[in-house]
Design a protein around this motif. Structure first.
Motif, PDB file in Angstrom:
ATOM      1  N   SER A  87       1.151  -1.521   0.031  1.00 18.39           N
ATOM      2  CA  SER A  87       0.003   0.319   0.062  1.00 18.39           C
ATOM      3  C   SER A  87       0.894   1.291   0.299  1.00 18.39           C
ATOM      4  CB  SER A  87      -1.065   0.008   1.078  1.00 18.39           C
ATOM      5  OG  SER A  87      -1.671  -0.891   1.245  1.00 18.39           O
ATOM      6  N   PHE A  88       2.282   1.174   0.550  1.00 20.10           N
ATOM      7  CA  PHE A  88       2.624   2.440   1.032  1.00 20.10           C
ATOM      8  C   PHE A  88       3.361   2.624  -0.695  1.00 20.10           C
ATOM      9  CE2 PHE A  88       7.389   2.887   0.860  1.00 20.10           C
ATOM     10  CZ  PHE A  88       7.229   4.281   1.218  1.00 20.10           C
ATOM     11  N   LEU A  89       3.807   1.535  -0.946  1.00 20.32           N
ATOM     12  CA  LEU A  89       4.309   1.550  -2.570  1.00 20.32           C
ATOM     13  C   LEU A  89       3.425   2.091  -3.935  1.00 20.32           C
ATOM     14  CD1 LEU A  89       6.374  -1.806  -3.467  1.00 20.32           C
ATOM     15  CD2 LEU A  89       6.921   0.883  -3.292  1.00 20.32           C
ATOM     16  N   ALA A  90       2.128   2.033  -3.433  1.00 25.27           N
ATOM     17  CA  ALA A  90       1.290   1.815  -4.462  1.00 25.27           C
ATOM     18  C   ALA A  90       1.124   4.155  -3.876  1.00 25.27           C
ATOM     19  CB  ALA A  90      -0.088   1.682  -4.602  1.00 25.27           C
ATOM     20  N   VAL A  91       0.445   3.946  -2.439  1.00 23.65           N
ATOM     21  CA  VAL A  91       0.486   5.619  -2.726  1.00 23.65           C
ATOM     22  C   VAL A  91       2.147   5.989  -3.023  1.00 23.65           C
ATOM     23  CG1 VAL A  91       0.476   7.461  -1.109  1.00 23.65           C
ATOM     24  CG2 VAL A  91      -0.769   4.879  -1.007  1.00 23.65           C
ATOM     25  N   ALA A  92       2.868   5.397  -3.098  1.00 24.09           N
ATOM     26  CA  ALA A  92       4.503   6.759  -3.677  1.00 24.09           C
ATOM     27  C   ALA A  92       4.058   7.123  -5.163  1.00 24.09           C
ATOM     28  CB  ALA A  92       5.965   5.874  -3.108  1.00 24.09           C
ATOM     29  N   GLU A  93       3.612   5.633  -6.070  1.00 26.96           N
ATOM     30  CA  GLU A  93       3.969   5.754  -7.207  1.00 26.96           C
ATOM     31  C   GLU A  93       2.389   6.125  -8.212  1.00 26.96           C
ATOM     32  OE1 GLU A  93       6.607   1.252  -7.598  1.00 26.96           O
ATOM     33  OE2 GLU A  93       4.072   1.056  -7.296  1.00 26.96           O
ATOM     34  N   GLU A  94       2.185   6.017  -7.181  1.00 32.76           N
ATOM     35  CA  GLU A  94       0.600   6.794  -7.728  1.00 32.76           C
ATOM     36  C   GLU A  94       0.463   8.285  -7.439  1.00 32.76           C
ATOM     37  OE1 GLU A  94      -1.263   5.660 -10.173  1.00 32.76           O
ATOM     38  OE2 GLU A  94      -1.151   3.334 -10.254  1.00 32.76           O
ATOM     39  N   LYS A  95       0.949   8.404  -6.187  1.00 32.42           N
ATOM     40  CA  LYS A  95       1.413  10.324  -5.405  1.00 32.42           C
ATOM     41  C   LYS A  95      -0.260  10.427  -5.245  1.00 32.42           C
ATOM     42  CE  LYS A  95       5.601  11.757  -8.227  1.00 32.42           C
ATOM     43  NZ  LYS A  95       5.115  10.213  -8.885  1.00 32.42           N
ATOM     44  N   SER A  96      -0.934   9.678  -5.151  1.00 33.59           N
ATOM     45  CA  SER A  96      -2.593   9.376  -4.803  1.00 33.59           C
ATOM     46  C   SER A  96      -2.694   8.756  -3.357  1.00 33.59           C
ATOM     47  CB  SER A  96      -3.273   9.777  -5.707  1.00 33.59           C
ATOM     48  OG  SER A  96      -4.702   9.887  -6.026  1.00 33.59           O
ATOM     49  N   PHE A  97      -4.366   8.849  -2.547  1.00 30.11           N
ATOM     50  CA  PHE A  97      -4.611   7.809  -1.858  1.00 30.11           C
ATOM     51  C   PHE A  97      -5.872   7.254  -2.763  1.00 30.11           C
ATOM     52  CE2 PHE A  97      -1.980   9.463   1.214  1.00 30.11           C
ATOM     53  CZ  PHE A  97      -1.894   8.736   2.190  1.00 30.11           C
ATOM     54  N   THR A  98      -6.167   8.262  -3.698  1.00 33.40           N
ATOM     55  CA  THR A  98      -7.479   7.311  -4.029  1.00 33.40           C
ATOM     56  C   THR A  98      -7.280   6.259  -5.030  1.00 33.40           C
ATOM     57  OG1 THR A  98      -8.999   9.567  -3.990  1.00 33.40           O
ATOM     58  CG2 THR A  98      -9.113   8.402  -5.547  1.00 33.40           C
ATOM     59  N   ARG A  99      -5.966   6.839  -5.502  1.00 32.27           N
ATOM     60  CA  ARG A  99      -5.348   5.742  -6.722  1.00 32.27           C
ATOM     61  C   ARG A  99      -5.029   4.983  -6.174  1.00 32.27           C
ATOM     62  NH1 ARG A  99      -4.188  11.345  -9.617  1.00 32.27           N
ATOM     63  NH2 ARG A  99      -1.354  10.967  -8.839  1.00 32.27           N
ATOM     64  N   ALA A 100      -4.231   5.202  -5.281  1.00 29.68           N
ATOM     65  CA  ALA A 100      -3.538   4.038  -4.448  1.00 29.68           C
ATOM     66  C   ALA A 100      -4.589   2.532  -4.393  1.00 29.68           C
ATOM     67  CB  ALA A 100      -2.660   3.988  -3.639  1.00 29.68           C
ATOM     68  N   ALA A 101      -5.302   3.272  -3.925  1.00 28.21           N
ATOM     69  CA  ALA A 101      -7.292   2.804  -3.401  1.00 28.21           C
ATOM     70  C   ALA A 101      -7.055   2.188  -4.384  1.00 28.21           C
ATOM     71  CB  ALA A 101      -7.663   3.357  -2.337  1.00 28.21           C
ATOM     72  N   ALA A 102      -7.580   2.193  -5.132  1.00 24.58           N
ATOM     73  CA  ALA A 102      -8.702   1.512  -6.501  1.00 24.58           C
ATOM     74  C   ALA A 102      -6.900   0.906  -7.571  1.00 24.58           C
ATOM     75  CB  ALA A 102      -8.281   3.125  -8.036  1.00 24.58           C
ATOM     76  N   ARG A 103      -6.698   0.959  -7.551  1.00 26.85           N
ATOM     77  CA  ARG A 103      -4.923   0.160  -7.592  1.00 26.85           C
ATOM     78  C   ARG A 103      -5.170  -1.314  -7.517  1.00 26.85           C
ATOM     79  NH1 ARG A 103       1.736   1.665  -8.318  1.00 26.85           N
ATOM     80  NH2 ARG A 103       2.302  -0.184  -7.121  1.00 26.85           N
ATOM     81  N   CYS A 104      -5.205  -1.060  -5.476  1.00 22.75           N
ATOM     82  CA  CYS A 104      -4.434  -2.325  -4.224  1.00 22.75           C
ATOM     83  C   CYS A 104      -6.446  -2.827  -4.087  1.00 22.75           C
ATOM     84  CB  CYS A 104      -4.084  -1.238  -2.750  1.00 22.75           C
ATOM     85  SG  CYS A 104      -2.679  -1.236  -3.222  1.00 22.75           S
ATOM     86  N   HIS A 105      -7.510  -2.225  -4.979  1.00 20.06           N
ATOM     87  CA  HIS A 105      -9.300  -2.284  -5.213  1.00 20.06           C
ATOM     88  C   HIS A 105      -9.269  -2.849  -3.259  1.00 20.06           C
ATOM     89  CE1 HIS A 105      -8.407  -4.689  -8.843  1.00 20.06           C
ATOM     90  NE2 HIS A 105      -7.160  -4.610  -8.396  1.00 20.06           N
ATOM     91  N   VAL A 106      -9.270  -1.281  -2.324  1.00 18.18           N
ATOM     92  CA  VAL A 106      -9.457  -1.017  -1.043  1.00 18.18           C
ATOM     93  C   VAL A 106     -10.603   0.296  -1.276  1.00 18.18           C
ATOM     94  CG1 VAL A 106      -7.813  -3.018  -0.302  1.00 18.18           C
ATOM     95  CG2 VAL A 106      -7.318  -0.361  -0.124  1.00 18.18           C
ATOM     96  N   ALA A 107     -10.915   0.589  -0.331  1.00 19.77           N
ATOM     97  CA  ALA A 107     -11.497   1.991  -0.299  1.00 19.77           C
ATOM     98  C   ALA A 107     -10.581   2.869   0.229  1.00 19.77           C
ATOM     99  CB  ALA A 107     -12.325   1.905   0.964  1.00 19.77           C
ATOM    100  N   GLN A 108     -10.704   4.017   0.398  1.00 23.69           N
ATOM    101  CA  GLN A 108      -9.032   4.849   0.873  1.00 23.69           C
ATOM    102  C   GLN A 108      -8.774   4.972   2.556  1.00 23.69           C
ATOM    103  OE1 GLN A 108      -9.944   8.833  -0.970  1.00 23.69           O
ATOM    104  NE2 GLN A 108      -8.853   9.549  -0.047  1.00 23.69           N
ATOM    105  N   PRO A 109     -10.368   4.582   2.454  1.00 28.69           N
ATOM    106  CA  PRO A 109      -9.892   4.777   4.452  1.00 28.69           C
ATOM    107  C   PRO A 109      -8.771   4.068   4.817  1.00 28.69           C
ATOM    108  CG  PRO A 109     -12.606   5.473   3.641  1.00 28.69           C
ATOM    109  CD  PRO A 109     -11.657   5.134   2.545  1.00 28.69           C
ATOM    110  N   ALA A 110      -9.346   2.602   4.675  1.00 33.55           N
ATOM    111  CA  ALA A 110      -8.482   1.635   4.663  1.00 33.55           C
ATOM    112  C   ALA A 110      -6.657   1.400   4.066  1.00 33.55           C
ATOM    113  CB  ALA A 110      -8.278   0.098   3.740  1.00 33.55           C
ATOM    114  N   ILE A 111      -6.596   2.298   2.596  1.00 39.13           N
ATOM    115  CA  ILE A 111      -5.086   2.856   2.631  1.00 39.13           C
ATOM    116  C   ILE A 111      -4.568   4.211   3.456  1.00 39.13           C
ATOM    117  CG2 ILE A 111      -3.278   4.430   0.977  1.00 39.13           C
ATOM    118  CD1 ILE A 111      -4.093   1.357  -0.077  1.00 39.13           C
ATOM    119  N   SER A 112      -5.253   4.747   4.210  1.00 39.48           N
ATOM    120  CA  SER A 112      -4.942   6.242   4.876  1.00 39.48           C
ATOM    121  C   SER A 112      -4.941   5.633   6.303  1.00 39.48           C
ATOM    122  CB  SER A 112      -5.907   6.676   5.418  1.00 39.48           C
ATOM    123  OG  SER A 112      -6.470   7.814   3.488  1.00 39.48           O
TER     124      SER A 112
END
Length: 298
Positions: A8-33
């Motif tokens: 999840s950390f990698l997804a946020v770092a590479e997407e530069k967005s919590f929203t896009r990282a959540a979509a990439r990981c197939h989870v809700a944004q609050p879960a990523i945060s």
């Protein structure tokens, strides 16, 4: 420290967005945060600088990146090893490829995929973004490399950005505009424009930028092939507006690449149907540790 949290950390770092990282990981944004906050508490340092518009790595985040990538790569390698040992991963993978795919990290990813899963046949389908997106939606393609529309992708799609870039002007080297540090869209209004056709995924970005600048958008020549755009510029037809990620104009002495004063950024991504439709070969491709996406960021 869990593998999923590091991913999840990698997804946020590479997407530069919590929203896009959540979509990439197939989870809700609050879960990523929540995962990132827990990781920051565990490590005792903030990993991201956040404001209303951007997400950037802190020095601590930069330090964690190589470790997170190494863990992700090790997990992917273990999955690949046991998939190969069991002989389960066979079948076919159908991928669409719009213009510019050769400048992305996808060919390298497919090379790694072939070495790990030689039993999977890969069919590559050429096309434009406009023609490939419906094929992914309908399921005739597992995934496709396409331009992301100005308003973003539908929630029906998962995606991974492989290129962040911007449009540049290509000018004949013997023309006065070639000596300028940058060109405005207004300066281009009196010159025949050569750019992408209506079926290109980059065309909507151009239309929106010209509308925002209050400048009429009237291309004289339309082709999705940058090599042909360069030849038309060299032949004296006009000025081309093309993807900066295409490096061929920079090596041609007949033309000069000039930035635009009003940036026209765009992204190209690998997209697939979100949800339970993902095939096993596509899941294997997406699990691979991929190179950092090519970027042309501010």
């Amino acid at each position: 420290m869990e593998v999923r949290t590091l991913q999840s950390f990698l997804a946020v770092a590479e997407e530069k967005s919590f929203t896009r990282a959540a979509a990439r990981c197939h989870v809700a944004q609050p879960a990523i945060s929540q995962q990132i906050r827990a990781l920051e508490r565990e490590l005792g340092e903030a990993l991201f600088e956040r404001d209303s518009r951007t997400v950037r790595l802190t020095a601590a985040g930069e330090a964690l990146m190589p470790h997170a990538r190494a863990v992700s790569a090790a997990v992917a390698a273990a999955r690949a090893e046991f998939a190969a040992r069991s002989g389960l991963l066979t079948g076919h993978l159908s991928l669409g490829a719009a213009d510019g795919v050769d400048h992305s990290s996808l060919p390298a990813q497919l090379g790694a995929f072939h070495r790990l899963y030689p039993g999977v046949g890969v069919n590559l389908v050429d096309g434009t973004s406009a023609s490939l997106v419906p094929q992914v939606r309908q399921g005739s393609l597992d995934a496709a490399f396409v331009a992301v529309p100005p308003g973003g992708l539908d929630s029906d799609f998962g995606h991974r950005v492989l290129i962040r870039d911007e449009i540049v002007a290509i000018v004949a080297s013997d023309q006065p505009q070639a000596q300028q540090a940058a060109l405005s869209l207004a300066q281009l209004s009196g010159t025949p424009l050569i750019t992408y056709g209506p079926d290109s995924g980059l065309r909507p970005h151009l239309i929106a930028a010209f509308a925002d600048a209050g400048v009429p958008f009237r291309p004289a020549y339309a082709t999705n092939h940058v090599a042909l755009q360069v030849e038309l510029v060299a032949a004296g037809v006009g000025i081309a507006l093309a993807a900066g990620a295409d490096r061929s104009p920079a090596s041609d002495p007949r033309v000069t690449v000039v930035p635009l004063t009003l940036r026209i950024p765009y992204a190209k991504a690998l997209i697939w149907r979100a949800g339970p439709h993902t095939s096993a070969p596509l899941r294997a491709l997406l699990h691979l540790s991929h190179p950092t996406a090519q970027t042309t960021d501010a």
